[in-house]
Design a protein around this motif. Structure first.
Motif, short mmCIF file in Angstrom:
data_model
loop_
_atom_site.label_atom_id
_atom_site.label_comp_id
_atom_site.label_asym_id
_atom_site.label_seq_id
_atom_site.Cartn_x
_atom_site.Cartn_y
_atom_site.Cartn_z
N TRP A 117 2.27 -1.44 41.73
CA TRP A 117 2.05 -0.09 41.21
C TRP A 117 2.91 0.17 39.98
O TRP A 117 2.44 0.74 38.99
CB TRP A 117 2.41 0.94 42.30
N GLY A 143 1.91 1.20 36.07
CA GLY A 143 2.17 2.60 35.69
C GLY A 143 1.76 3.61 36.72
O GLY A 143 1.54 4.78 36.38
N LEU A 144 1.68 3.21 38.00
CA LEU A 144 1.19 4.09 39.05
C LEU A 144 2.28 4.51 40.03
O LEU A 144 2.00 5.24 40.99
CB LEU A 144 0.08 3.39 39.84
N GLN A 165 5.63 8.02 37.42
CA GLN A 165 6.02 7.08 36.37
C GLN A 165 5.39 7.51 35.04
O GLN A 165 4.20 7.78 34.94
CB GLN A 165 5.54 5.68 36.73
N SER A 166 6.23 7.58 34.00
CA SER A 166 5.74 8.04 32.69
C SER A 166 6.71 7.61 31.59
O SER A 166 7.79 7.06 31.87
CB SER A 166 5.58 9.56 32.67
N PHE A 200 7.68 2.11 31.81
CA PHE A 200 6.29 2.55 31.61
C PHE A 200 5.69 1.94 30.35
O PHE A 200 6.28 1.97 29.28
CB PHE A 200 6.26 4.08 31.49
N ARG A 243 -0.88 -0.36 29.04
CA ARG A 243 -1.29 -0.92 30.33
C ARG A 243 -1.83 0.18 31.24
O ARG A 243 -2.85 0.01 31.92
CB ARG A 243 -0.09 -1.61 30.99
N ARG A 244 -1.18 1.33 31.22
CA ARG A 244 -1.64 2.45 32.04
C ARG A 244 -3.03 2.92 31.58
O ARG A 244 -3.87 3.31 32.41
CB ARG A 244 -0.63 3.61 31.95
N TRP A 299 -6.33 3.36 33.78
CA TRP A 299 -7.04 4.65 33.82
C TRP A 299 -8.53 4.44 33.58
O TRP A 299 -9.37 5.05 34.25
CB TRP A 299 -6.48 5.60 32.77
N ARG A 347 -5.20 9.17 40.71
CA ARG A 347 -4.08 8.23 40.71
C ARG A 347 -3.89 7.65 42.11
O ARG A 347 -3.69 6.43 42.27
CB ARG A 347 -2.81 8.93 40.24
#
Length: 225
Positions: A117, A121-122, A130-131, A144, A148-149, A153, A206
């Motif tokens: 995760w 980025g989860l 996570q940010s 982060f 990749r996030r 998404w 998410r």
């Protein structure tokens, strides 16, 4: 030219975006001379036509390259030990599998689902989603990667469209698969919170995505003994 403003409500913004999309698709499809009753629409079409055509020509080479890359990704996905499982997940399939493994590498190297995760980025770090962080220590803790996030998404969005059906005149909103059910459970669980509808939707997506990643991690480890 179509009247878009950043302070419009969501419904009005979507309506303008739909008009803009209709113009782009018409021009790229070779349409012309469209007899629309609104002067504003016709002026927007006239002004944007050369820009749309030039953009389409500039994009063509990149679109071809992407198609070739995705073809190779799909081919390689078929060699992975969980390919059969991934094919059974509506909205995920070979390309989604290739993207996730491309971003994580061998899932056998992750001792826990939480580490996967975090890679994607989860995760939740010290109680916070996570940010990106400006503080150096927090940034290191969150690790982060926005690109990749964004990939994850996009996978979640595609899967959501196959796993969930919004309300229609003849049917209420309902799940179409196990990840749609995960979305529904989470969204129902946050109903009492003072969140906007968009916040609740994003949060539920998410959680749905985390469930997919956890299941993929477990299937991978099972397939690899």
């Amino acid at each position: 030219m179509l009247g878009y403003r950043a302070d419009q409500d969501e419904t009005a913004r979507k309506a303008v975006w739909q008009q803009a999309s209709a113009i782009r698709k018409m021009v790229e499809g070779g349409g012309g001379g469209h007899s629309h009753s609104e002067d504003q629409w016709r002026h927007a079409l006239s002004a944007s036509t050369p820009i749309i055509l030039q953009s389409a020509a500039a994009r063509a080479g990149w679109d071809k390259l992407r198609a070739e890359c995705e073809r190779d990704m799909r081919r390689l996905a078929k060699t992975l030990p969980v390919y059969g499982w991934a094919q059974q997940v509506r909205g995920f399939g070979d390309l989604g599998l290739a993207i996730v493994i491309g971003e994580t590498g061998d899932l056998s190297l992750y001792a826990t689902k939480e580490r996967v995760w975090k890679r994607l980025g989860l995760a939740v770090i010290e109680g916070f989603r996570q940010s990106r962080r400006s503080d150096v220590e927090q940034a290191a803790a969150h690790g982060f990667n926005p690109k990749r996030r964004a990939e994850i998404w996009a996978i979640a969005d595609a899967m959501f469209r196959h796993q969930w059906r919004g309300a229609k005149e003849d049917a209420p909103p309902h799940a179409l698969g196990p990840y749609g059910e995960a979305y529904a459970r989470r969204k129902a669980g946050t109903e009492a919170r003072e969140w906007t509808p968009k916040h609740r939707d994003n949060d539920a997506r998410r959680i749905m995505t985390k469930q997919l990643v956890e299941d993929l991690w477990r299937e991978w480890r099972k397939a690899n003994g």
